[in-house]
Design an enzyme around this catalytic site. Sequence first.
Site, mmCIF file in Angstrom:
data_model
loop_
_atom_site.group_PDB
_atom_site.id
_atom_site.type_symbol
_atom_site.label_atom_id
_atom_site.label_comp_id
_atom_site.label_asym_id
_atom_site.label_seq_id
_atom_site.Cartn_x
_atom_site.Cartn_y
_atom_site.Cartn_z
ATOM 1 N N ASP A 17 15.079 14.519 -28.739
ATOM 2 C CA ASP A 17 14.623 14.734 -30.115
ATOM 3 C C ASP A 17 14.094 16.164 -30.224
ATOM 4 O OD1 ASP A 17 13.317 14.752 -32.534
ATOM 5 O OD2 ASP A 17 12.072 12.994 -32.108
ATOM 6 N N ILE A 18 14.661 16.942 -31.113
ATOM 7 C CA ILE A 18 14.270 18.356 -31.208
ATOM 8 C C ILE A 18 12.837 18.523 -31.712
ATOM 9 C CG2 ILE A 18 15.060 18.865 -33.587
ATOM 10 C CD1 ILE A 18 16.415 21.408 -32.308
ATOM 11 N N ASN A 31 19.921 22.021 -45.663
ATOM 12 C CA ASN A 31 20.929 22.220 -46.710
ATOM 13 C C ASN A 31 20.458 23.380 -47.588
ATOM 14 O OD1 ASN A 31 19.322 21.133 -48.949
ATOM 15 N ND2 ASN A 31 19.602 19.173 -47.904
ATOM 16 N N ASP A 41 17.100 17.244 -40.383
ATOM 17 C CA ASP A 41 16.292 17.861 -41.444
ATOM 18 C C ASP A 41 15.148 16.910 -41.842
ATOM 19 O OD1 ASP A 41 15.566 19.614 -43.433
ATOM 20 O OD2 ASP A 41 17.307 19.266 -44.709
ATOM 21 N N SER A 128 25.802 20.833 -38.121
ATOM 22 C CA SER A 128 26.981 20.380 -38.901
ATOM 23 C C SER A 128 27.719 19.174 -38.321
ATOM 24 C CB SER A 128 28.005 21.516 -39.119
ATOM 25 O OG SER A 128 27.582 22.380 -40.139
ATOM 26 N N TYR A 132 27.568 16.479 -42.051
ATOM 27 C CA TYR A 132 28.561 17.472 -42.466
ATOM 28 C C TYR A 132 29.901 17.358 -41.736
ATOM 29 C CZ TYR A 132 25.132 19.951 -45.423
ATOM 30 O OH TYR A 132 24.231 20.296 -46.402
#
Length: 183
Positions: A17-18, A31, A41, A128, A132
């Site tokens: 997990d970042i 976005n 995000d 992405s 995305y």
Amino acid sequence: MNDIQMGQTHIVLLQGDITVQHVDAIVNAANSSLLGGGGVDGAIHRAGGSAILEECQQIRNRQGGCPTGEAVITTAGRLPAKHVIHTVGPVWNGGSNHEQQLLAQCYSHSLQLADEHQLTSIAFPNISTGIYHFPKKEAATIALNTVKEYIEQHPATSLKQIMFVCYDADNLSLYQQQLQAMN
Ligand code: ADP
């Protein structure tokens, strides 16, 4: 293979997990509205709190959001990281809308911003490759090649550690294969 030395910079791969990484900056796959969203995000804004969104709103007031391929920097709020670099990845649309170049720019512009702020460590998610829909293998190749080119072109970079925080096992395995191929 989970790490490699490139010039003065250590490249590290990990799965996790970042939002829990103790680095100078974590990169957000934002976005262009900069108002938050799903995936990584959403996780960053939830864990970091309202200070991040407030600064994103100030940036919106100044420059009207962030175009695809560009990057902006804010506080990291309550996160253990010191900053969040928000970059906007391309939506995959078959590959004929400059998606590859735009994804590469996300990495190079984030690294440039980190250097401008004299940061020593940065963690990237797999930009992405979620909502995305950028093909994961091609995205991993672009991410690692862009970082390699950046380090070659900026031997005096302040960055001593660049981490790729893969959320899923698929991405970790693709990054490991790509790193092996570069060695
Ligand atoms: P995009 O819209 O750029 O595709 P997403 O957030 O949907 O952004 O996905 C980007 C990548 O981030 C995906 O590989 C997804 O699995 C990953 N991801 C989601 N949550 C986290 C997290 N907490 N830490 C690291 N990576 C995450």
